[in-house]
Design a protein around this motif. Sequence first.
Motif, PDB file in Angstrom:
ATOM      1  N   GLN A   8       0.830  -1.204   0.000  1.00  0.00           N
ATOM      2  CA  GLN A   8       0.000   0.000   0.000  1.00  0.00           C
ATOM      3  C   GLN A   8       0.870   1.262   0.000  1.00  0.00           C
ATOM      4  N   GLU A   9       1.979   1.218   0.746  1.00  0.00           N
ATOM      5  CA  GLU A   9       2.868   2.381   0.769  1.00  0.00           C
ATOM      6  C   GLU A   9       3.494   2.605  -0.603  1.00  0.00           C
ATOM      7  N   ILE A  10       3.891   1.524  -1.266  1.00  0.00           N
ATOM      8  CA  ILE A  10       4.425   1.647  -2.624  1.00  0.00           C
ATOM      9  C   ILE A  10       3.367   2.258  -3.543  1.00  0.00           C
ATOM     10  N   ALA A  11       2.131   1.763  -3.398  1.00  0.00           N
ATOM     11  CA  ALA A  11       1.031   2.273  -4.228  1.00  0.00           C
ATOM     12  C   ALA A  11       0.800   3.756  -3.980  1.00  0.00           C
ATOM     13  N   ASP A  12       0.837   4.163  -2.713  1.00  0.00           N
ATOM     14  CA  ASP A  12       0.616   5.575  -2.378  1.00  0.00           C
ATOM     15  C   ASP A  12       1.713   6.463  -2.961  1.00  0.00           C
ATOM     16  N   ARG A  36       5.290  -1.336 -14.522  1.00  0.00           N
ATOM     17  CA  ARG A  36       5.979  -2.429 -13.831  1.00  0.00           C
ATOM     18  C   ARG A  36       7.372  -1.995 -13.372  1.00  0.00           C
ATOM     19  N   GLN A  37       8.078  -1.306 -14.253  1.00  0.00           N
ATOM     20  CA  GLN A  37       9.432  -0.856 -13.920  1.00  0.00           C
ATOM     21  C   GLN A  37       9.397   0.176 -12.796  1.00  0.00           C
ATOM     22  N   ARG A  38       8.406   1.084 -12.820  1.00  0.00           N
ATOM     23  CA  ARG A  38       8.290   2.099 -11.760  1.00  0.00           C
ATOM     24  C   ARG A  38       8.017   1.440 -10.411  1.00  0.00           C
ATOM     25  N   VAL A  39       7.138   0.432 -10.426  1.00  0.00           N
ATOM     26  CA  VAL A  39       6.808  -0.269  -9.180  1.00  0.00           C
ATOM     27  C   VAL A  39       8.031  -0.986  -8.626  1.00  0.00           C
ATOM     28  N   GLN A  45      13.830   0.844  -3.769  1.00  0.00           N
ATOM     29  CA  GLN A  45      14.269   2.025  -3.022  1.00  0.00           C
ATOM     30  C   GLN A  45      13.750   2.035  -1.588  1.00  0.00           C
ATOM     31  N   LEU A  46      12.513   1.537  -1.416  1.00  0.00           N
ATOM     32  CA  LEU A  46      11.922   1.542  -0.080  1.00  0.00           C
ATOM     33  C   LEU A  46      12.365   0.347   0.771  1.00  0.00           C
ATOM     34  N   GLY A  47      13.035  -0.613   0.132  1.00  0.00           N
ATOM     35  CA  GLY A  47      13.499  -1.786   0.871  1.00  0.00           C
ATOM     36  C   GLY A  47      12.460  -2.872   1.012  1.00  0.00           C
ATOM     37  N   TYR A  48      11.408  -2.814   0.196  1.00  0.00           N
ATOM     38  CA  TYR A  48      10.342  -3.820   0.273  1.00  0.00           C
ATOM     39  C   TYR A  48      10.870  -5.216  -0.032  1.00  0.00           C
ATOM     40  N   LEU A  49      11.716  -5.333  -1.081  1.00  0.00           N
ATOM     41  CA  LEU A  49      12.217  -6.648  -1.455  1.00  0.00           C
ATOM     42  C   LEU A  49      13.142  -7.221  -0.401  1.00  0.00           C
TER      43      LEU A  49
END
Length: 363
Positions: A8-12, A36-39, A45-49
Amino acid sequence: MSQKITMQEIADRLSVSKYVVSKALSGKSGVSEATRQRVMQMAGQLGYLAQKKTFAAPTDSDKRWGTQGLEEGIGTVLVLMPNIRHQTKESTYWGKILDGISKELENRGADMLTLTLNSAEGLNSSLRPQGLAGVIGVGEISRSLLLEVQRLGLPLVLLDHDDPFISADQVFANNRDSAYRIVQYLLGLEHRSVQFIGNTAFSKSFRERWHGFREALEEAGIAYSPEPFQKLLHLEYLDAHMQEEQIREALRPHLERTTLPSALVCANDRVAFAAVAALRSLGVSVPDEVSVTGFDNNEPDYPGVQELTTVNVTKETIGKRGVDVLFWRIANRDSPAETIQIRGDLIVRKSAVTPRIHNLPPM
């Protein structure tokens, strides 16, 4: 303790829906490549992976390949498939390989992340390598990108691609054996003048099919003279219409000399499609005057040649075995790299028959 990053944070951050983010990260259709590339870049960058850790459920395949070393979870698997030539997710061949990968990872409870980078530039900015368990490369991938994956120390499996400078496990169709068997079938139909069509420098798969073709003729004691047909071994274009023109120009002189081969063994179904069109445009009947065979069994892509005798490559199996091998490699980091070959099945249809004219040399 740092706050957990959510979809959700990525989406926001990107002003898109959580549903779009989920589809983009899982490699599913319905999302543009730019989105897809932007996501993926924002997720990195946010460290989600880096925070993703998913445990795979044991399966029968696990028992075969071994599950030791997987108790800490396999994390996210990165699938690299640069969008080049006809190597796209939409193609019948490559798309089915991706389907096989996706289904097997889902069965194991693992995450799949697809990336279409064509070079090493941007790899680190697009993702966090520490969040990845391993990489599956699909089709032709630049050496610089593969070297960067190796530099990161990630387990790597290549599907239908070979690079002499990269030490990695590989999964291929058994191209040489399948081409050998399709020529054996033509010899059984009493063909004695057979030519190969396809750029042998295009890929390892094409070269292996060429070698299987040669082996079958040599074993049968059939004289083979490729010199008058060199253009057929160096098709310059991948577009079917351009290939059709090249094949037509290569075969046209042999109509007057009556040296037209009785059978054409094509490197894949796309080439066979072009060969059939070229022959028909020259007034040559297929298969009554010249038989044509293909390879891959991509019938939906070429509706004009539904009756093509070809080799069925089980594309989904290649993808599934790629996942199998990656799991095994994660548990056996120090073992030598291996090459797995998947047997293809000869599919006999109506494009290959006994030649009508029997004025050719005996066996």
